[in-house]
Scaffold this motif. Sequence first.
Motif, PDB file in Angstrom:
ATOM      1  N   ASP A  62      49.572  35.124  30.559  1.00  0.00           N
ATOM      2  CA  ASP A  62      49.139  35.825  31.780  1.00  0.00           C
ATOM      3  C   ASP A  62      49.974  37.256  31.550  1.00  0.00           C
ATOM      4  O   ASP A  62      51.039  37.168  31.004  1.00  0.00           O
ATOM      5  N   ILE A  63      49.634  38.135  32.418  1.00  0.00           N
ATOM      6  CA  ILE A  63      50.306  39.351  32.599  1.00  0.00           C
ATOM      7  C   ILE A  63      51.268  39.357  33.713  1.00  0.00           C
ATOM      8  O   ILE A  63      52.177  40.351  33.719  1.00  0.00           O
ATOM      9  N   TRP A  64      51.313  38.224  34.396  1.00  0.00           N
ATOM     10  CA  TRP A  64      52.120  38.186  35.623  1.00  0.00           C
ATOM     11  C   TRP A  64      52.075  36.875  35.830  1.00  0.00           C
ATOM     12  O   TRP A  64      51.393  35.907  35.872  1.00  0.00           O
ATOM     13  N   ALA A  68      46.296  34.120  37.589  1.00  0.00           N
ATOM     14  CA  ALA A  68      45.442  33.666  36.637  1.00  0.00           C
ATOM     15  C   ALA A  68      43.977  34.538  36.794  1.00  0.00           C
ATOM     16  O   ALA A  68      43.013  33.717  37.153  1.00  0.00           O
ATOM     17  N   LEU A  69      44.089  35.579  36.352  1.00  0.00           N
ATOM     18  CA  LEU A  69      42.871  36.244  36.453  1.00  0.00           C
ATOM     19  C   LEU A  69      41.693  35.880  35.688  1.00  0.00           C
ATOM     20  O   LEU A  69      40.581  36.012  36.240  1.00  0.00           O
ATOM     21  N   GLU A  70      42.103  35.193  34.447  1.00  0.00           N
ATOM     22  CA  GLU A  70      41.063  34.666  33.598  1.00  0.00           C
ATOM     23  C   GLU A  70      40.382  33.496  34.088  1.00  0.00           C
ATOM     24  O   GLU A  70      39.371  32.855  33.812  1.00  0.00           O
ATOM     25  N   ASP A  71      41.072  32.752  35.372  1.00  0.00           N
ATOM     26  CA  ASP A  71      40.308  31.770  36.137  1.00  0.00           C
ATOM     27  C   ASP A  71      39.365  32.199  37.449  1.00  0.00           C
ATOM     28  O   ASP A  71      38.592  31.596  37.885  1.00  0.00           O
ATOM     29  N   LEU A 167      40.688  47.127  37.429  1.00  0.00           N
ATOM     30  CA  LEU A 167      40.274  45.484  37.930  1.00  0.00           C
ATOM     31  C   LEU A 167      41.378  44.769  37.893  1.00  0.00           C
ATOM     32  O   LEU A 167      41.827  44.053  38.884  1.00  0.00           O
ATOM     33  N   SER A 168      42.510  44.812  37.057  1.00  0.00           N
ATOM     34  CA  SER A 168      43.612  43.984  36.950  1.00  0.00           C
ATOM     35  C   SER A 168      44.658  44.373  38.106  1.00  0.00           C
ATOM     36  O   SER A 168      45.344  43.753  38.743  1.00  0.00           O
ATOM     37  N   HIS A 169      44.968  45.930  38.400  1.00  0.00           N
ATOM     38  CA  HIS A 169      45.729  46.273  39.357  1.00  0.00           C
ATOM     39  C   HIS A 169      45.024  45.977  40.769  1.00  0.00           C
ATOM     40  O   HIS A 169      45.851  45.220  41.454  1.00  0.00           O
ATOM     41  N   PHE A 172      45.044  42.015  41.523  1.00  0.00           N
ATOM     42  CA  PHE A 172      46.657  41.586  41.723  1.00  0.00           C
ATOM     43  C   PHE A 172      46.762  41.776  43.332  1.00  0.00           C
ATOM     44  O   PHE A 172      47.564  41.029  43.794  1.00  0.00           O
ATOM     45  N   HIS A 173      46.520  42.794  43.844  1.00  0.00           N
ATOM     46  CA  HIS A 173      46.839  43.209  45.177  1.00  0.00           C
ATOM     47  C   HIS A 173      46.190  42.040  45.717  1.00  0.00           C
ATOM     48  O   HIS A 173      46.701  41.367  46.914  1.00  0.00           O
ATOM     49  N   TYR A 174      45.023  41.628  45.650  1.00  0.00           N
ATOM     50  CA  TYR A 174      44.157  40.764  46.318  1.00  0.00           C
ATOM     51  C   TYR A 174      44.592  39.251  46.289  1.00  0.00           C
ATOM     52  O   TYR A 174      44.713  38.680  47.172  1.00  0.00           O
TER      53      TYR A 174
END
Length: 352
Positions: A62-64, A68-71, A167-169, A172-174
């Motif tokens: 993960d980048i953080w 788990a953005l991949e999920d 997308l990632s930025h 992440f807020h959401y």
Amino acid sequence: MTRKKSRRLPIVLLVILVLLLLVFLLGIVKNQGGSRLEDLSATDQAILTEYNTLYASLRQEDIWTGYALEDKTILAMPGSWGGGYLINPTQPVSGLFAKEIALPEDWDITIYRVAAVTPGLMAFRFEGSLNTIGKDYALFGSPVYFVKYDEASVTEPWSNLHFACFLSHEAFHYYMQEGWPEGSRFSTEGLTDGDIALLEEEYDILCQVQTQLLSGDPDQAALEEAARAYVAVMDRRLAANPDYVQQELDMETMEGTATYVGIQASRRVGYDFGIMYFSNQKDVPMDQVIPQYQAGNLDKSFLADRMPYETGGLLCLLMDALAIPDWQAALNSQTPEDPVSLYDILKSWTTT
């Protein structure tokens, strides 16, 4: 004359209904054809290829912490009025309005092209470019994070609007910051000349960090010294103008962490994006900001509207370089009643 008009009205309505039905059916038929990756537009192929690269990387690391953005199911939309691509849906997808895209064998994601006439897309057409925090979105029964893109999303250099970065930025807020203290925008009206002088000291120190990190082989002792100098000048800034600086720290924490996530995602997909990147120049030294402001080349609002993204992102990279333990987890666990800023973490580190 009145009777003739009244007879024509049902005919006109019938024609309109027939035309709408034809458009609807043609939209479905068109969506069912050309279902290979190579059949898609160059922009669509680039977007989906980049997401597959990001997804494969995220499955490894993960980048953080906890992000788990991949999920997540992603809905990528080429503008507001076309169709879209539903990536990794968690629920079965309707065959009438969606067509699975045939992908290379080494891809691990699933993609459905969604017809522009899909009734469920109407909920996204007037929603801006991405999810609104606190609001739920779904398509075909799958909760989604939607993002709209265009050609510039994959062709523009050094841009925070590049697809993987954006997308990632924003996601992440959401997904990660809903329970954080609000770090909203603020005004520079309360910023005095004395504050500007202290701000220049801060940027000079952060420029040292920036230079070290850009070298590719940073000196650990120099980074530690800069971190302590940063905390010292921030202590002075807080004492001089606590209300203004606290607003800055709140926004810096919210936007700086999201900027850091966007930078990490960009690195995963091979896109060149980092701290102090602008459309005409990258890696602009932070110690140039105040001189440029004083020369009249930057509006004062730049110090509040843009710089917290840059300073916050740099502080995150600094904490990685210093190997500060659990700094991301500390931010994840904060609440509005018990806030934690990037400055708080560095200050705690300097006193242990």
